[in-house]
Design a protein around this motif. Sequence first.
Motif, short mmCIF file in Angstrom:
data_model
loop_
_atom_site.label_atom_id
_atom_site.label_comp_id
_atom_site.label_asym_id
_atom_site.label_seq_id
_atom_site.Cartn_x
_atom_site.Cartn_y
_atom_site.Cartn_z
N GLU A 142 -4.60 1.15 8.73
CA GLU A 142 -3.68 2.29 8.51
C GLU A 142 -2.38 1.84 7.85
O GLU A 142 -1.90 2.47 6.93
N MET A 143 -1.84 0.72 8.31
CA MET A 143 -0.57 0.26 7.73
C MET A 143 -0.77 -0.16 6.28
O MET A 143 0.13 0.02 5.45
N ALA A 144 -1.95 -0.71 5.97
CA ALA A 144 -2.22 -1.11 4.58
C ALA A 144 -2.13 0.09 3.65
O ALA A 144 -1.63 0.00 2.53
N LYS A 145 -2.58 1.26 4.15
CA LYS A 145 -2.51 2.48 3.33
C LYS A 145 -1.06 2.80 3.01
O LYS A 145 -0.71 3.14 1.89
N ALA A 174 0.64 0.35 0.61
CA ALA A 174 0.28 0.56 -0.79
C ALA A 174 1.08 1.69 -1.41
O ALA A 174 1.46 1.63 -2.57
N THR A 175 1.39 2.70 -0.62
CA THR A 175 2.02 3.89 -1.23
C THR A 175 3.48 4.07 -0.86
O THR A 175 4.24 4.63 -1.63
N GLU A 181 11.93 -1.36 -0.17
CA GLU A 181 12.35 -2.75 -0.44
C GLU A 181 12.54 -3.51 0.87
O GLU A 181 12.59 -2.91 1.94
N ASP A 182 12.65 -4.81 0.82
CA ASP A 182 12.90 -5.69 1.97
C ASP A 182 11.82 -5.60 3.04
O ASP A 182 12.11 -5.66 4.23
N GLY A 183 10.59 -5.39 2.64
CA GLY A 183 9.51 -5.34 3.63
C GLY A 183 9.60 -4.16 4.57
O GLY A 183 9.07 -4.19 5.68
#
Length: 546
Positions: free
Chosen positions: A171-174, A177-178, A182-184
């Motif tokens: 879920e976090m990868a989604k 990606a979108t 900035e700064d993680g």
Amino acid sequence: MLGLVSNSPGLAASDALKAAIPIGIGLASAAYLTMKAVAGDGFGSDKSIPIASLRAGDSTHDKEYYEDQDAFIDRCQSENGDVFGIYLMNKNQIVVSGPMVREVFMNEDFSAGDSIDELTSMRSYFRSMTKSNADLDNRTIHELVRDNITPYLPRYTARIVLQLEKNLDIEMAKYEATCRKEDGRILVEKPITILQEMVANAMATVFVGPEIAKDRHVIETFIHAAADFGKVLGSGEARRHSAWKSFLRRTEHRIMNPLHKHIRVLVDASTPVVLERRRLEKEAEAQGRVYERPDDILQKLLDSFDKYHFVDLEDVCGHLMILILASVHTTTDTSTNLLFYLAAYPQYIQTLYEEQKEVLDQIQKEREAQRLELLAKGEPIGDDLDPSEDRFLTAAAIKRMAHMDSFVREVFRNRIDRLTLGHKARKDITLSNGMVISKGVTAIINMKSAHQSPSQGEDVTEFRPWRFVGKSKAATKAAADFLPFGMGKHACPGRFLAIQELKTIGVLMLSRYSMLEIQDPSKTTKILRSRIGTPTISGLIFTERK
Ligand code: HEM
């Protein structure tokens, strides 16, 4: 169970009532309405129970209560003492506070089920989903959890943790990606969607096993069943219906229960798996081998088919559906709320993060010591001491995280609705102070009196997350000083699973993210005190740990 009821916001009930009451009520007519409520229905005949006065201009207590629950209770309790009547959520109710709270939970003549059913007609839905165990006070659902989930929790933990971890990453990868800032920093506008996936997948892998849980329709059912149910339960107006309308409503529930389609999903997905399991079992029997039984609740229920008087697979799935309703939404909602607390109190994150590292370091050392001892004795080292598993989040590791446990307990203590868990009297009941709650009247619990009593320590109105560290007050300990799971015979049997999942979610989040921020800080107070089941009204920003 709680979440099902709370899905319907309390204000909706009062809104419905407002429509029926002329606007512009002055003090005199407010007093008249209070009297009418007392005399009219529901408070019972014990005139020694005082009725809380209405605020000028109010026709019920809803508005004052929902504006400031604490202030409302303080006013009423100081004016009336520990037991008093109110008109809330379309209903006359007797508030029970302090030491007498225990008397409500421990007396079997008070029924929480009757009270919920009066508001929602929930039982008619449940009856239409199952073919056995129709008796009102049947304990089967409680026993299914008590006997088939809680004792096996340490065994299920590895699967639960793996699933929570996997779905968190997916879920976090989604979002990365979108929505990566900035700064993680990653903005998640609807954090509950992440928790829905995590909790639904984790519960499914335990309830029906990994194979059935792979089916996306099954996961959708785990996620959406409670919300679909919430939509038809209504907000309490049912109670005002005439007997004829109530009958029609119950009949309608039996025929148009939205949960039937979810049960069908479970039946369709599990039928081929159950048949294959049967085939393998027979094959093992024929070959004289021991059949290795799949380790999930579905299998356990099938193995206890006669004990629980099940009729067929559809019936088993109906019972599973009730478990899904009780477990998934409540755990999803409370874990989402936990993240908001972590965001609102960032000063505590470092301690929680250090705790998880320390606990895992310690366990790693202990396992190393055990391996060395075996080596010294010349004995073999078993798989259970595989070094690659030294830092696994086991049930034992999660249990040792006392700060996380205390944080979770404090979240519940702080958040809980101040008046909740109504119990309807099945006969006239005399409290220890001599007051009588008449048959048919609902006693509602003053949670504030329990959760903010001096026994909770200092600054009881403040969020103090280490309040319970070093005390024998685990977040699973249902007692008169901690009531989010009720207490006594009917205390939530799923709390061990729920708390373990909540703590695991907290640990996983903090292992990946060093900070959480509430996207719209102006909503903080409202979110932290939101009712279970209400939508989250702000996003969260996650800062990746470097
Ligand atoms: C944070 C999550 C949860 C909360 C806040 C919660 C809360 C509650 C509350 C307040 C009750 C009523 C207790 C009473 O009448 O005194 C209850 C009952 C129940 N809960 Fe939970 N629950 C949660 C999670 C779960 C889970 C994960 C399961 C199943 C695995 C579960 C299964 C049940 C069942 C079967 C009952 C009925 C018990 C009975 O009537 O004897 N709950 N829950």
